[in-house]
Scaffold this motif. Structure first.
Motif, short mmCIF file in Angstrom:
data_model
loop_
_atom_site.label_atom_id
_atom_site.label_comp_id
_atom_site.label_asym_id
_atom_site.label_seq_id
_atom_site.Cartn_x
_atom_site.Cartn_y
_atom_site.Cartn_z
N GLU A 1 -86.16 26.78 7.82
CA GLU A 1 -85.07 26.47 8.55
C GLU A 1 -84.99 27.24 9.75
OE1 GLU A 1 -83.71 23.01 7.60
OE2 GLU A 1 -85.62 22.93 6.65
N SER B 1 -83.71 30.36 6.92
CA SER B 1 -82.90 29.72 5.84
C SER B 1 -84.00 28.85 5.05
CB SER B 1 -81.90 29.16 6.38
OG SER B 1 -81.06 29.72 7.03
N ARG C 1 -84.57 25.44 2.69
CA ARG C 1 -84.05 24.07 2.64
C ARG C 1 -83.80 23.65 1.29
NH1 ARG C 1 -85.80 19.19 1.16
NH2 ARG C 1 -87.89 19.76 0.80
N ARG C 2 -82.80 23.43 0.90
CA ARG C 2 -82.28 22.69 -0.49
C ARG C 2 -81.34 21.62 -0.29
NH1 ARG C 2 -86.35 25.34 -1.41
NH2 ARG C 2 -86.48 26.64 -3.35
N ALA C 3 -81.77 20.45 -0.31
CA ALA C 3 -80.49 19.52 0.22
C ALA C 3 -79.70 19.15 -1.05
CB ALA C 3 -81.29 18.18 0.50
N LEU D 1 -79.56 29.53 1.91
CA LEU D 1 -79.78 28.23 2.00
C LEU D 1 -79.20 27.86 3.22
CD1 LEU D 1 -78.89 27.34 -1.61
CD2 LEU D 1 -80.85 27.92 -0.55
N SER D 2 -80.12 26.89 3.85
CA SER D 2 -79.46 26.35 5.25
C SER D 2 -78.55 25.08 4.84
CB SER D 2 -80.64 25.49 5.82
OG SER D 2 -80.28 24.70 6.87
N ARG E 1 -77.87 22.90 6.75
CA ARG E 1 -78.14 21.68 7.56
C ARG E 1 -79.50 21.22 6.94
NH1 ARG E 1 -74.78 20.60 11.50
NH2 ARG E 1 -73.50 22.49 12.24
N SER E 2 -79.85 21.54 5.68
CA SER E 2 -80.90 20.95 4.98
C SER E 2 -81.41 19.82 5.18
CB SER E 2 -81.04 21.38 3.72
OG SER E 2 -80.95 22.85 3.43
N THR E 3 -82.47 19.09 5.49
CA THR E 3 -82.86 17.80 5.69
C THR E 3 -83.35 17.31 4.22
OG1 THR E 3 -83.61 18.40 7.96
CG2 THR E 3 -84.34 16.17 7.05
N THR F 1 -85.09 14.68 1.78
CA THR F 1 -86.54 14.07 1.70
C THR F 1 -86.41 12.67 1.32
OG1 THR F 1 -87.02 15.10 -0.49
CG2 THR F 1 -87.64 16.46 1.49
N GLN G 1 -75.70 12.92 2.13
CA GLN G 1 -75.47 14.10 3.14
C GLN G 1 -74.64 13.47 4.42
OE1 GLN G 1 -78.66 16.10 5.34
NE2 GLN G 1 -77.77 18.06 4.63
#
Length: 882
Positions: free
Chosen positions: A711, A724, A726-728, A800-801, A803-805, A807, A815
């Motif tokens: 990220e 960072s 990614r973990r949404a 952890l970001s 702003r995780s995207t 999937t 989100q």
């Protein structure tokens, strides 16, 4: 030398004669005699254990225990296997055959007086337990067992369903003259059979009774057994199958009360009448069973002789698979299938009463409307796929209270009626949007070559679905005509509303939509309520589950508990010890969940926690306070500053810039967790794991990894900069929407338990693949074996970001909603720090004591478990005349 003896043609008799001739005699010549037995009788038995591979003492044990030589070629089991091959899924016969062979081999040898054995078989919810014990019954009857008693829960509908299923599987209706029944689909055990009990037993080879665990029914059964002549009893091997054995069978009387609860007492009295035979409990939730009193003097039905775990087939959808956990690791993130939907808390008042006496105004809420529309569309899709001859079921399970079921039924009927009318006029437009929103959410699950379900094809089937759709209530007060019944020849399309009667054992045929707001504080009750677990061949992609907030989190934890329980039972089996010699442990929840009804745990006691090699991770995070998030970031930076000189040199450049620090003293890890705050959901479990390490393995060093992802946001500490991870977030419950916390489901990915070893390995890529695709057991073994058994502890810091995207579409929608509600608290530019740890391993076996699980004494005060309450016994008494 021992004297010669005559061999009978039977393998069983050969072993028995060997045992009798060598009991109390010298062991000289034993090997010669056993080889004679082996050469004469093992040659045609491919599944038998080879005697010559074992020691003399083991051979004597085998002579005592191993009486079963495998199924007969033309027996009852072969008939059942043929039926299963023609009607069941591929590979089912082989799986049942292997599992039941092990179970029957552990049973008491028939016609051997005072050979009595107690066992437990652990399956999964809706996983084929009935097929398994049908196989056990068939093989046992082939080996001269005579009387089979199946105790099928506490509800009328489950007993009736079990009777019908067994009569079909065992071929009772195909060959009625070969059987004598003591119950029927419409009638439970009566009082007339005791009048000629000895005659019934003496004159019939196969006798079957399917009985509820009901006071009057069990008393009738006891009177029948007590009416038998003593000689008849000695000559009659009895098999007792206790389906749903964790319900009613364990003593649930309060601590300190001398007399056991009624059903438990009657079950013990029933077992006391058996001179030669086997009791086998079947359950998917064995927590209460392994907490029974193991003392023989207590006369409880603790599985003192054997515990068997049914294998979980690949096609089974259980908690791990549905809720996005690897089936083996049970704590590691895998890509979740997009089948979960969430019920807003604001809708709950219209779905369940606030209390037993509260006013309840039932209604079809937006979420329930979505679920019903998808059920209608999915049922139409099944018809397009050629599954119009199969049952289709939707479950609505919102409360154990009975009256609200009828109120909700009326609301659902009122919702459907105008839509039926519009469908008759050709107007099904409202289903068009549902079809396109849902049809491709989980296409990866579908097996087979089903016809493509396009909207024009589905549209043509919706009217047929609406015409056949009925709404059913199944509870203790529902009229028989309204209750769930799949015996009709015509396939049913049904929405069933119910409570306790639907949460135990009853199979909901063709279930693929569940709407569920019920909650419980007990492991076993929660798992049993998961009627959506099971097999969905040909419509796997259509299943959807609507849940109230927090329940998915509970089920993920229980998937981990189930995995560990099976591992503990496997440990017991591999050790060669009986359950009476070694305790089976169950992990306690760090928060509100109890394992089972507290009264059933009065013989349990705390045993030391074995944190050894156990992975732990944070996946719920407080996000309402930026100060708290910053405090955790500073704790991570502080640790990295203190250990910066321990960074490993020569790490691979292609490792994603993650960094590993080696030889970190446990005191530094302890100090980190004094500064770092985890969500209250985890209690003090992280601190406890580190404290265990400091106490038990104080000299064992730790590796610390600063993980890097892909990220854009970065995290800087002690001169190191990483991207960072990614973990949404996935948990759109009320607290999350209000900005209090988010749930990412899992922090660790598949091989993170070995992340430090992978980073430190500078070998070629072909060798580094050894760290991937390993289950938890082998990962633990690798940690213990590296560098001649270091077994170091591991702490991973994940930035952890925010702003995780996501999937999947459902995560994207959730989100976006969170961004609108509270963008500043949850989605600032600074990363959220998550942590995972793997406690060190006693790789050199230096510890004499390794540490909290419960084993067979916490005591709680709790209300009566409503799921233990039986439905009224309205069945007829069986008289032998149908």
């Amino acid at each position: 030398m021992v004297q010669k003896f005559q061999l009978d043609a039977s393998f069983d008799d050969a072993l028995r004669q060997t045992k009798l001739f060598f009991e109390g005699q010298a062991l000289d010549g034993l090997d010669e005699a056993l080889q004679q037995v082996e050469s004469n009788h093992y040659a045609s038995v491919s599944s038998a254990t080879k005697l010559h591979e074992t020691s003399i003492s083991q051979k004597l044990d085998m002579l005592q225990q191993r009486w079963y030589a495998g199924p007969l070629k033309n027996g009852l089991w072969q008939e059942l296997a043929d039926r299963m091959r023609s009607n069941g899924p591929k590979g089912a016969v082989e799986a049942v055959d292997g599992s039941t062979e092990a179970i029957v081999a552990a049973m008491a040898e028939p016609r051997v007086e005072h050979d009595r054995r107690l066992g437990l078989v652990v399956g999964n919810v809706q996983s084929g337990k009935t097929a398994n014990y049908s196989g056990v019954i068939a093989k046992a009857l082939d080996q001269n067992y005579k009387l089979v008693i199946v105790l099928s829960g506490i509800h009328n509908n489950l007993r009736r369903q079990t009777q019908i299923r067994l009569e079909r599987d065992l071929g009772v209706s195909d060959n009625p003259s070969a059987w004598h029944g003591l119950t029927s689909p419409e009638a439970d055990f009566g009082t007339t059979a005791k009048r000629n009990a000895s005659s019934i037993i003496s004159n019939n080879a196969r006798i079957l009774a399917v009985v509820k665990k009901n006071k009057n029914r069990l008393e009738n059964l006891l009177e029948f057994l007590r009416a038998l002549d003593s000689d008849v009893v000695r000559r009659t091997p009895i098999l007792i199958i206790d389906d749903e054995s964790d319900q009613a069978t364990p003593d649930s009387s309060p601590k300190g009360k001398e007399e056991a609860s009624t059903i438990s007492r009657l079950m013990r009295e029933l077992w006391a009448e058996v001179v030669n035979g086997t009791y086998i409990g079947y359950t998917a939730t064995p927590f209460a069973n392994v907490f029974m009193n193991p003392s023989a003097e207590a006369a409880e039905l603790y599985p003192s002789n054997f515990i068997h775990v049914m294998p979980t087939p690949d096609a089974y959808f259980g908690a791990a698979r549905l809720f996005g956990l690897d089936a083996d690791l049970a704590a590691v993130e895998v890509e979740a299938h997009d089948v979960l939907r969430y019920i807003p808390d604001a809708e709950l008042d219209a779905l369940r009463p606030a209390g037993r006496d509260a006013v309840f105004d039932a209604g079809v809420t937006p979420a329930l409307a979505d679920a019903i529309r998808w059920f209608i569309v999915a049922a139409a899709v099944r018809r397009v796929r050629g599954q119009h001859e199969k049952h289709s079921t939707m479950l609505i399970h919102t409360t154990h209270n009975v009256d609200p079921h009828f109120d909700l039924r009326d609301a659902v009927v009122n919702f459907l009626e105008p839509r039926r009318a519009r469908a008759r006029d050709g107007d099904v437009r409202e289903f068009y949007t549902t079809f396109h929103e849902e049809i491709d959410r989980a296409p990866e699950l579908l097996t087979g070559n089903a016809q493509e379900a396009t909207w024009p094809r589905v549209e043509q089937e919706i009217l047929s679905v609406m015409r056949n759709l009925r709404v059913s209530v199944d509870n203790g007060q529902a009229d028989a005509s309204e209750r769930l019944d799949y015996r009709d020849e015509d396939p049913q399309t049904v929405i069933v509303i119910g409570g306790g009667t639907l949460s135990r054992g009853l199979t909901l045929e063709g279930l693929f939509v569940s709407f569920f707001t019920r909650s419980s504080n007990a492991y076993d009750t929660l798992l049993q309520m998961g009627r959506w677990f099971g097999y969905r061949s040909g419509y796997e992609d259509l299943q959807r589950i609507w849940l109230s907030s927090g329940l998915d989190e509970d089920y993920r934890f229980l998937a981990q508990v189930e995995y560990e329980l099976r591992q503990d039972i496997d440990r017991l089996i591999r050790s060669g010890q009986a359950p009476s010699q070694i305790a089976v442990r169950v992990r306690q929840h760090p928060g509100r969940l109890q394992i089972t009804n507290p009264n059933k745990m009065k013989h349990a006691h705390e045993v030391e926690v074995d944190f050894e090699g156990y992975p732990m991770q944070t996946y719920v995070f407080d996000v309402g306070s930026e100060e708290a998030l910053e405090s955790n970031r500073q704790a991570a930076r502080g640790l990295l500053e203190r250990i910066s000189d321990r960074v490993a040199q020569g790490q691979r450049a292609d490792a994603g810039e993650s960094r590993v620090f080696t030889g970190v003293p446990v005191e530094e890890v302890e100090r980190f967790f004094q500064d770092f705050s985890v969500h209250s959901h985890f209690g003090d479990s992280f601190a406890a794991a580190v404290a265990w390490s400091a106490t038990k393995l104080p000299e064992k060093p730790w590796n610390v990894v600063l993980a890097s992802g892909s990220e854009h946001g970065q995290f800087e500490a002690a001169g190191f900069t990483v991207s960072s991870v990614r973990r949404a977030p996935i948990s759109p419950d009320e607290d999350a929407v209000k900005g209090k916390h988010i749930n990412i489901r899992a922090l660790m990915s598949g091989d993170d338990m070995l992340l430090d070893l992978k980073l430190l390995d500078t070998g070629p890529d072909s060798e580094r693949s050894k760290y991937s695709r390993r289950d938890r057991t082998s990962q633990k073994a690798m940690r213990a074996a590296v560098n001649d058994g270091d077994g170091n502890g591991l702490l991973i810091l994940y930035p952890l970001s925010p702003r995780s995207t996501p999937t999947t579409r459902s995560r994207v929608e959730m989100q976006e909603a969170l961004r609108r509600v509270n963008p500043d608290a949850k989605f600032s530019d600074q990363p959220i720090v998550g942590v995972a740890l793997v406690a060190p391993i006693d790789s050199r076996q230096e510890l004499t004591s390794k540490g909290t699980f419960l084993a067979v004494t916490p005591h709680f005060q709790a209300d009566e478990d409503v799921d233990e309450l039986p439905t009224p016994d309205t069945e007829k008494n069986f008289t032998g005349v149908v």
